[in-house]
Design an enzyme around this catalytic site. Structure first.
Site, PDB file in Angstrom:
ATOM      1  N   ASP A 118       0.834  -1.211   0.000  1.00  0.00           N
ATOM      2  CA  ASP A 118       0.000   0.000   0.000  1.00  0.00           C
ATOM      3  C   ASP A 118       0.862   1.251   0.000  1.00  0.00           C
ATOM      4  OD1 ASP A 118      -2.166  -1.526   0.016  1.00  0.00           O
ATOM      5  OD2 ASP A 118      -2.880  -0.976   2.026  1.00  0.00           O
ATOM      6  N   ALA A 119       1.949   1.195   0.813  1.00  0.00           N
ATOM      7  CA  ALA A 119       2.789   2.388   0.945  1.00  0.00           C
ATOM      8  C   ALA A 119       3.455   2.714  -0.387  1.00  0.00           C
ATOM      9  CB  ALA A 119       3.837   2.156   2.024  1.00  0.00           C
ATOM     10  N   ASP A 146       0.796   4.095  -2.701  1.00  0.00           N
ATOM     11  CA  ASP A 146       0.446   5.473  -2.355  1.00  0.00           C
ATOM     12  C   ASP A 146       1.548   6.441  -2.778  1.00  0.00           C
ATOM     13  OD1 ASP A 146      -1.928   4.696  -1.382  1.00  0.00           O
ATOM     14  OD2 ASP A 146      -1.345   4.753   0.733  1.00  0.00           O
ATOM     15  N   LYS A 202     -21.386   5.151   7.671  1.00  0.00           N
ATOM     16  CA  LYS A 202     -20.937   4.913   6.299  1.00  0.00           C
ATOM     17  C   LYS A 202     -21.300   3.458   5.981  1.00  0.00           C
ATOM     18  CE  LYS A 202     -16.920   5.396   3.292  1.00  0.00           C
ATOM     19  NZ  LYS A 202     -17.007   4.126   2.609  1.00  0.00           N
ATOM     20  N   CYS A 218      13.234 -19.297 -10.918  1.00  0.00           N
ATOM     21  CA  CYS A 218      11.777 -19.391 -11.008  1.00  0.00           C
ATOM     22  C   CYS A 218      11.317 -20.759 -10.499  1.00  0.00           C
ATOM     23  CB  CYS A 218      11.348 -19.197 -12.454  1.00  0.00           C
ATOM     24  SG  CYS A 218       9.592 -19.509 -12.699  1.00  0.00           S
TER      25      CYS A 218
HETATM   26  S1  IVH Z   1     -21.670  10.642   0.648  1.00  0.00           S
HETATM   27  C1  IVH Z   1     -19.941  13.363  -2.556  1.00  0.00           C
HETATM   28  N1  IVH Z   1     -22.621   9.202   2.629  1.00  0.00           N
HETATM   29  O1  IVH Z   1     -18.868   5.627   0.517  1.00  0.00           O
HETATM   30  C2  IVH Z   1     -20.028  12.371  -1.467  1.00  0.00           C
HETATM   31  N2  IVH Z   1     -21.306   8.108   1.000  1.00  0.00           N
HETATM   32  O2  IVH Z   1     -16.017   5.949   0.147  1.00  0.00           O
HETATM   33  C3  IVH Z   1     -20.807  11.182  -1.821  1.00  0.00           C
HETATM   34  N3  IVH Z   1     -21.078   5.701   1.347  1.00  0.00           N
HETATM   35  O3  IVH Z   1     -19.047   6.382  -2.889  1.00  0.00           O
HETATM   36  C4  IVH Z   1     -20.835  10.144  -0.807  1.00  0.00           C
HETATM   37  N4  IVH Z   1     -22.318   5.586   3.159  1.00  0.00           N
HETATM   38  O4  IVH Z   1     -20.739   4.711  -1.931  1.00  0.00           O
HETATM   39  C5  IVH Z   1     -21.884   9.204   1.509  1.00  0.00           C
HETATM   40  N5  IVH Z   1     -23.577   8.028   4.385  1.00  0.00           N
HETATM   41  C6  IVH Z   1     -22.843   8.050   3.282  1.00  0.00           C
HETATM   42  C7  IVH Z   1     -22.283   6.884   2.773  1.00  0.00           C
HETATM   43  C8  IVH Z   1     -21.494   6.953   1.628  1.00  0.00           C
HETATM   44  C9  IVH Z   1     -21.603   4.905   2.298  1.00  0.00           C
HETATM   45  C10 IVH Z   1     -20.197   5.261   0.261  1.00  0.00           C
HETATM   46  C11 IVH Z   1     -20.525   5.817  -1.100  1.00  0.00           C
HETATM   47  C12 IVH Z   1     -19.271   6.522  -1.534  1.00  0.00           C
HETATM   48  C13 IVH Z   1     -18.234   5.816  -0.710  1.00  0.00           C
HETATM   49  C14 IVH Z   1     -16.974   6.641  -0.568  1.00  0.00           C
END
Ligand code: IVH
Length: 729
Positions: free
Chosen positions: A52-53, A56, A136, A434
């Site tokens: 990942d590092a 990134d 989320k 290999c």
């Molecule tokens: S807002 C412009 N609210 O997370 C911002 N997203 O990692 C739009 N997601 O693509 C996203 N729960 O699929 C928003 N309560 C929430 C969310 C949420 C899940 C998802 C969404 C987004 C992703 C980003």
């Protein structure tokens, strides 16, 4: 590959400001190719080779270069991509407004920083600044378009710009209303499709065991069914949390808008709270995290959004994320287990990827028995520039290791417990030959990956190449997947050992008595179906063919650029052969060779293509002119019909096809914007005036270039005239 730009320690590279445009362009193209390769390793294989590092670091460097040279930022750049490109099979939908991603935060400090940044951007010292905080949801995002209250379209996010049209499937989801009363004439509702834990368990039990690894995969797999009847039988749900295009505002605040969506008939998350400072936000985060296990559906963090929509509008967006929101993630789930063995997988480009075979352990509800180890430096406890990681602790067979899984990604190893290391254990010796074909496996300077030098004689490389050849973005032959490739590769009677063999399969089958229809797993119908699916792909678009060849550094984006540039296979191969015919190409000394090549016109024909860098060209020319490779490709070309690529549609304008030079000061447009506009209108922009120049745009302070133009009789216009042409008066 010995190019110095291949060096992985991107942090040690010169400041972008110190680079000239050509070097920056080369580096941008090379970084893009390496990131595209890493994305592909990550998404299509089980063992990403970059940590990942490292990944990134590459992305940061690319962003820094694109910021310093905005005119070189390619529209297809990996820094612009939010997710994976849309899958084949569904119609494509261009979102009226892009579907954005979210910036992630992991600590309390990330949240206080976010609040401080928003305040400082808005110039709000004190005064009220409210944020919503809501779970989320760990599902997949969906955009629902209503016109005059009627659901007319549902689309997945795709890459943020173009998604898949899943309207018929979305209509089968009970939480999604087909009609709305009292909604704006145009309303795009955005939210998350997900599956509850209970429904997920029932679905997997009904399907006879563990079919989907987790509810998120189950939701994605169910929504993306070709047959809507299958989606209808799956218990999908939908939470609305946002909107895209609207013909009139829903409310003045985020909270008000989401309440309005609830009043229109959508499910909105009941845990949404309004907060007035970072302490309150952190308290809600802790409260939601406590409830996480008993919510009945997966969440992976808390999303904070600025509540006042006029503030949101002022804050706006970065390239892929809004400045007004933050996703505060929960810590990744972890578990300790024993690492039994380290195994090496050999990929299609010969990369040796180490994989940890583990005592199976449950991490976040999923049983994990493999984890990626990235590369030999990672195992040894150092990064690609030699600096220690895990405080220098190496990883050995028999060690107790801490596994983590964040979201839907391949498990990784976070740490190793030295106190439980078995006595007499030895540091892991990364193979120098290999494991599949015994050829030397070597590491080029600056490359974190060791590669098998066996080329076509290495069966692992040949099989992986074939798998890539039939994969989704390539020939995509239905019924010929990884499993069938493995089977045919070692089939003594009807072998598929190289791509051309796929297209002679039916003919060979007709001539043999050991027919496919009499094999285990095949009958007359499935054999016929396979032959038909192969026949169907005999006519292949040029960009798919180029991508399918699996040339290192040539991913889907680069294949598309090459196809559009050359139009036909013959034109591409002629340019490659011309480049290879440069005497310097065969010269032994790399440094001198590179310098000589850079200046040769045949080489420049390839390297001057926007988005194609020197490392890619080197790999393309070397691969396509290597005798055995080329013979195999010629055998393939004899079997297929390559469809020419259409040049990218550009508006026909009065400057299409012309070469422009800008000089002096432009007062109403930055030089970067002027160049971008000219290119969008089909013109080329050069740095200096020559006999090839068609038009000089001269602002105040124009000096030697204006004089040269006058001498050569090149037309000269001022900024006003340029703005008329560019449509920006
Ligand atoms: S807002 C412009 N609210 O997370 C911002 N997203 O990692 C739009 N997601 O693509 C996203 N729960 O699929 C928003 N309560 C929430 C969310 C949420 C899940 C998802 C969404 C987004 C992703 C980003």
């Amino acid at each position: 590959m010995t190019d110095a730009r291949q060096d992985d320690s991107v942090t040690a590279r010169p400041d972008p400001a110190a680079l000239d445009e050509r070097r920056a362009g080369d580096e941008i193209a090379d970084l893009s190719a390496r990131i595209a390769q890493a994305n592909e390793d990550y998404h299509r294989k089980d063992a990403p080779v970059l940590s990942d590092a490292e990944y990134d670091a590459l992305k940061h460097r690319l962003l820094a270069l694109e910021r310093a040279f905005p005119q070189l930022a390619h529209p297809d750049s990996p820094t612009q991509a939010v997710g994976a490109a849309p899958a084949e099979g569904f119609g494509k939908v261009t979102h009226a407004q892009r579907m954005m991603s979210l910036e992630n935060g992991f600590s309390d400090a990330d949240v206080t920083d976010f609040v401080a940044r928003v305040r400082s951007f808005l110039g709000l010292r004190d005064g009220d600044l409210a944020f919503t905080a809501e779970p989320k949801i760990d599902g997949l995002s969906l955009s629902l378009r209503y016109e005059d209250g009627v659901l007319v379209q549902a689309a997945t996010r795709g890459d943020g710009t173009v998604g898949e049209n899943v309207t018929a499937n979305a209509r089968t989801i009970a939480d999604i209303p087909h009609r709305l009363t009292g909604a704006p004439a145009i309303l795009e509702v955005r939210g998350e499709v997900y599956m509850s834990h209970a429904d997920f368990e029932r679905l997997n039990a009904a399907e006879g065991g563990r079919v989907f690894a987790n509810p998120r995969n189950a939701a994605a797999g169910s929504l993306r069914q070709i047959d809507p009847a299958v989606t209808a039988s799956r218990p999908l749900r939908f939470f609305a949390y946002g909107w895209g295009q609207v013909s009139e505002p829903l409310a003045d605040t985020q909270k008000g808008a989401v309440d309005r969506l609830a009043a229109l008939g959508f499910q909105t998350n009941p845990l949404t709270r309004l907060c007035h400072d970072a302490d309150q936000m952190l308290a809600v985060w802790a409260e939601i995290e406590q409830q996480r296990a008993t919510l009945g559906y997966d969440i992976d963090g808390v999303v904070y959004k600025v509540n006042d929509l006029s503030y949101q509008a002022r804050l706006g967006y970065r390239s892929t994320t809004p400045r007004w929101a933050l996703a505060h993630k929960f810590p990744a789930e972890t578990a300790w287990t024993r690492l039994d063995r380290i195994e090496i997988q050999v990929g299609r480009t010969g990369a040796l990827s180490p994989v940890a075979r583990l005592e199976p352990v449950t991490v976040g509800g999923v049983v994990v028995s493999n984890a990626t180890l990235h590369n030999e430096d990672y195992i040894a406890g150092r990064d690609s520039s030699g600096a220690p990681i895990r405080d220098g602790r190496d990883i050995r067979e028999g060690d107790w290791v801490k596994i983590y899984r964040a979201g839907d990604v391949i498990p990784k190893i976070a740490d190793v417990d030295l106190s439980r290391r078995p006595e007499g254990s030895q540091p892991y010796r990364f193979p120098e030959t290999c494991p599949e074909c015994g050829s030397d496996a070597i590491r080029e300077p600056g490359d974190s990956v060791r590669r098998c030098t066996g080329g076509l004689i290495c069966p692992a490389q040949a099989i992986e190449k074939l798998k890539h050849f039939v994969s989704r973005g390539a020939f995509d032959v239905e019924g010929l997947g990884a499993k069938q490739i493995e089977m045919f590769f070692s089939d003594p009677l009807l072998p598929i050992r190289e791509p051309a063999d796929i297209f002679t399969l039916a003919e060979r089958d007709a001539r043999t008595i050991a027919k496919l229809k009499n094999r285990d797993g095949f009958g007359a119908r499935s054999a016929e179906k396979l032959f038909a699916a192969i026949e169907d792909k005999r006519r292949i678009p040029l960009e798919r063919l180029i991508f399918a060849l699996g040339i290192r550094h040539v991913g889907e984006v680069a294949a598309g650029i090459l196809a559009r540039h050359f139009g036909t296979w013959d034109a591409l191969i002629a340019a490659v052969d011309a480049a290879a015919s440069e005497p310097a190409f065969a010269a032994a000394d790399d440094k001198a060779r590179r310098a000589a090549l850079t200046d040769s016109p045949n080489w420049a024909e390839l390297t001057s293509i926007n988005g194609i860098g020197a490392v890619l060209v080197q790999s393309l020319v070397t691969t396509l002119t290597q005798d055995a490779e080329r013979a195999g490709i010629d055998r393939l070309i004899a079997q297929v019909e390559v469809l020419p690529a259409a040049a990218r549609q550009v508006r026909q304008t009065e400057i299409s096809g012309k070469t422009l030079v800008f000089t002096g000061t432009l007062e109403r447009m930055t030089r970067a914007e002027a160049k971008a506009r000219a290119e969008a209108m089909g013109a080329k922009v050069a740095g200096s005036v020559s006999a090839k120049t068609d038009l000089l745009i001269a602002g105040p302070g124009a000096g030697s270039k204006a004089a040269k133009a006058a001498e050569l009789g090149v037309a000269v216009i001022d900024e006003d005239e340029w703005l008329r042409i560019a449509g920006g008066t």
